[in-house]
Design a protein around this motif. Structure first.
Motif, mmCIF file in Angstrom:
data_model
loop_
_atom_site.group_PDB
_atom_site.id
_atom_site.type_symbol
_atom_site.label_atom_id
_atom_site.label_comp_id
_atom_site.label_asym_id
_atom_site.label_seq_id
_atom_site.Cartn_x
_atom_site.Cartn_y
_atom_site.Cartn_z
ATOM 1 N N PRO A 1 4.324 6.805 -15.941
ATOM 2 C CA PRO A 1 3.647 6.211 -17.091
ATOM 3 C C PRO A 1 4.626 5.462 -18.007
ATOM 4 O O PRO A 1 5.784 5.857 -18.129
ATOM 5 N N VAL A 2 4.131 4.403 -18.595
ATOM 6 C CA VAL A 2 4.943 3.599 -19.503
ATOM 7 C C VAL A 2 4.253 3.541 -20.863
ATOM 8 O O VAL A 2 3.051 3.306 -20.937
ATOM 9 N N VAL A 3 5.018 3.790 -21.904
ATOM 10 C CA VAL A 3 4.487 3.685 -23.262
ATOM 11 C C VAL A 3 5.324 2.688 -24.052
ATOM 12 O O VAL A 3 6.546 2.838 -24.135
ATOM 13 N N PHE A 4 4.676 1.685 -24.603
ATOM 14 C CA PHE A 4 5.369 0.782 -25.510
ATOM 15 C C PHE A 4 5.214 1.286 -26.935
ATOM 16 O O PHE A 4 4.106 1.594 -27.373
ATOM 17 N N MET A 5 6.331 1.376 -27.628
ATOM 18 C CA MET A 5 6.314 1.784 -29.031
ATOM 19 C C MET A 5 6.566 0.537 -29.856
ATOM 20 O O MET A 5 7.559 -0.165 -29.626
ATOM 21 N N ASN A 6 5.699 0.279 -30.819
ATOM 22 C CA ASN A 6 5.932 -0.830 -31.722
ATOM 23 C C ASN A 6 5.864 -2.170 -31.001
ATOM 24 O O ASN A 6 6.476 -3.144 -31.436
ATOM 25 N N ARG A 7 5.146 -2.208 -29.927
ATOM 26 C CA ARG A 7 4.841 -3.444 -29.210
ATOM 27 C C ARG A 7 3.455 -3.273 -28.619
ATOM 28 O O ARG A 7 3.166 -2.252 -27.992
ATOM 29 N N ARG A 8 2.625 -4.277 -28.821
ATOM 30 C CA ARG A 8 1.305 -4.244 -28.228
ATOM 31 C C ARG A 8 1.335 -5.198 -27.052
ATOM 32 O O ARG A 8 1.709 -6.362 -27.192
ATOM 33 N N VAL A 9 0.986 -4.708 -25.869
ATOM 34 C CA VAL A 9 1.037 -5.577 -24.706
ATOM 35 C C VAL A 9 -0.351 -5.685 -24.105
ATOM 36 O O VAL A 9 -1.138 -4.742 -24.151
ATOM 37 N N GLY A 10 -0.655 -6.815 -23.533
ATOM 38 C CA GLY A 10 -1.998 -7.029 -23.002
ATOM 39 C C GLY A 10 -2.106 -6.559 -21.571
ATOM 40 O O GLY A 10 -2.523 -7.299 -20.691
ATOM 41 N N ASP A 11 -1.745 -5.327 -21.343
ATOM 42 C CA ASP A 11 -1.716 -4.797 -19.994
ATOM 43 C C ASP A 11 -2.355 -3.421 -20.042
ATOM 44 O O ASP A 11 -1.824 -2.493 -20.649
ATOM 45 N N PRO A 12 -3.522 -3.282 -19.378
ATOM 46 C CA PRO A 12 -4.269 -2.034 -19.498
ATOM 47 C C PRO A 12 -3.650 -0.890 -18.718
ATOM 48 O O PRO A 12 -4.165 0.225 -18.760
ATOM 49 N N THR A 13 -2.545 -1.150 -18.014
ATOM 50 C CA THR A 13 -1.962 -0.071 -17.221
ATOM 51 C C THR A 13 -0.824 0.637 -17.955
ATOM 52 O O THR A 13 -0.219 1.560 -17.413
#
Lengths: 348, 348
Positions: free
Chosen positions: A159-171
């Motif tokens: 699993p990947v979690v972006f912190m303080n970045r919103r990415v347009g990737d539903p995975t």
DNA sequence: ATGAAAGCGCTAACAT
DNA sequence: ATGTTAGCGCTTTCAT
């Protein structure tokens, strides 16, 4: 004044051979039990007689034995290691995030394998190494990751979690402060203070935190019939923001009475320029608002009005997601927003 | 005692499960080669036909295969992981150290497992976890480690390097800036500028960096027939130093015309106090000197005169020591000092 | 140049 | 409650 080197070193050599780490097998043989019994002694939930457990633990202590997390990881196919991939260590916000992450993860028995993205580089190059270490999850902050790379993580079940970045990737998960709302709240506040000529100092314009905050800010202004007077690029750095400010307040410019900066480091750069290179007073002539609420923002000589990011809560949220595997649904479902808060100090 | 003769097993265990990470065995079966051949393809120095290597690497790429660093670590009894145990993330000097460490280590193919010492805690509590992960070495910075604990590391054959701490233990390395020399250099400089009433703002008095810098400073003053007028405790923090400064410059105090601070964060606190709460001018009435040369020191509104710690070189030195195992001789031999440099700006 | 086999140190499933 | 066994995925002799 140099001290003399002692003629003779009284410290005896260690009795145990260096490098000869004791293993479960050593303990097992010494006690005449099976290695699995050693394992059990170290597992709370294992059924083992309390007496034997104590004997094992005592001997382990004496021999300096600790079960190998590496061997255990291989067996369990879980390492307990979380990769933290982090850019922009120069912004004090991120070391604070790192510290909190490390403390919270350790509380749940997990470790941080840290990857600092070299300035100007991107996280993609690091991913092969990250994946080799069989980390249980990856947290990316202040850095970009291409979608082929996040797909690769997906294929490997990480699993990947972006912190303080919103990415347009539903995975992949994203955890953010409610940047757009807070942008609007800042506009609301400034307009309420009779500011009529607002400017924005942006970070990189392809980063969601900047664009979300900007969008909210413009929306908030529009709600009161105002428009942004100027938007300049400060590159998320102090030096960049100083330069941006000098453009903003250079001769022949429209007068500006409020500056909203996409982070605190830039707000401090703008303040520095205003104080050292102009005669404009803060906040009388110009209001300055930042974002993050880093430690320095509260120092009396700065006393920066800013939006506080709820670091603790954001990290709790991120850590909660680590155990959820990968997001199941839409982009919207993969985004978690935690509410920020406007902190009023002296600059606006 | 063995039971039956194991029945012949003509059916190779089926290996490729959907969703699982590919292993060397998967590749081997797909190509009809042995797993050891897969290993060889990933090892530069292995003799393997170039053609086969390319086939293997291509398939690996296609399947998203990466050799497991965990399995390799178990086998080789080397993980390639270095533990970095770090206190005081609030001082920007340490994130900078961390960043540089991470970059330099990655260049040599090693990873950083980060342990942040909780504020007020000590590194001892973390060591069991550190050792479980079979790290190849431990670097401790801005934190204390008891000697029983460093002995435990020794027994397990794990070298320990202290960064920015000098410890009186010949079994661990210490890498420092030449703190005492630089303290003396600061005294020399201030006296040369006709300062006659020097004070020192210390960190914790049981930490070598503070005491070494102080000792050098006093020695430098003594060389010119001067004595330290005051020594106050700033606890290595901005807030602590502000308070210390208010004591130092409170009413009825002997006049002080120079303040040497054991780090930059405290120097900035002292500057803040002087500027906001006194009418003393810097540097005309009071000189202020810091230590570290953190990024903020160079900002124009600070323009702090300070001692630069050669971070890059100190880390190169520390990393060099990691491969040396444990120090062989006396305390003096276990200490590496890297020369610092006085950086003159506007505050002294 | 490649294959076969024996582990690295631990855990989990299954026996007793 | 404890022992036995079979691996986890890779590397490393030792053969061939």
């Amino acid at each position: 004044m140099t001290r003399d080197i002692p003629p003779y070193d009284p410290l005896p050599r260690s009795t145990v051979r260096a490098g000869a780490r004791p293993t479960a097998r050593h303990l097992a043989e010494r006690l005449g039990v099976a290695t699995s019994t050693i394992t059990r002694a170290f597992d709370e939930h294992s059924r083992i007689s309390e007496k034997l457990r104590q004997r094992i633990l005592a001997l382990a202590d004496e021999m300096g034995y600790q079960p190998s997390a590496i061997a255990r990881s291989l067996n369990r196919r879980r390492t307990g290691i979380i990769a933290l991939v982090m850019g922009d260590m120069a912004n004090p916000f991120y070391p604070a995030v790192l510290e909190e992450f490390s403390l919270q993860l350790r509380r749940t028995g997990r470790q941080v394998l840290l990857f600092v993205v070299p300035p100007g580089g991107d996280a993609d190059q690091l991913m092969p190494q990250v994946l080799q270490y069989q980390v249980d999850a990856i947290v990316v902050t202040a850095a970009k990751l291409s979608s082929p790379m996040s797909n690769l993580c997906g294929r490997q079940g990480v699993p990947v979690v972006f912190m303080n970045r919103r990415v347009g990737d539903p995975t992949v998960w994203s955890v953010c402060c409610d940047n757009e709302c807070m942008g609007a709240a800042v506009a609301e506040y400034l307009v309420g203070q009779n500011r009529r000529h607002c400017a924005f100092v942006s970070g990189d314009l392809d980063v969601s935190t900047t664009t979300d905050r900007l969008r909210g800010f413009e929306r908030g202004l529009a709600a009161h019939g105002q428009r942004l007077i100027a938007c300049v690029q400060g590159g998320y750095t102090y030096a960049g923001a100083r330069e941006a400010a000098s453009r903003l307040f250079g001769t022949g410019q429209a007068k500006i009475d409020a500056v909203f900066c996409a982070n605190d480091v830039m707000a401090l750069g703008v303040l520095s320029h205003l104080r050292l290179n102009t005669s404009l007073r803060v906040p009388q002539d110009v209001a300055v608002v930042g974002f993050d609420d880093i430690r320095d923002a509260a120092y009396p000589e700065n006393s920066l009005t800013t939006v506080r990011q709820p670091v603790r809560e954001m990290i709790e949220c991120a850590i909660g997601l680590l155990d959820e595997g990968r997001p199941g649904g839409s982009v919207a479902q993969a985004l978690r927003e935690v509410p920020g808060r406007l902190v009023l100090r002296s600059t606006a």
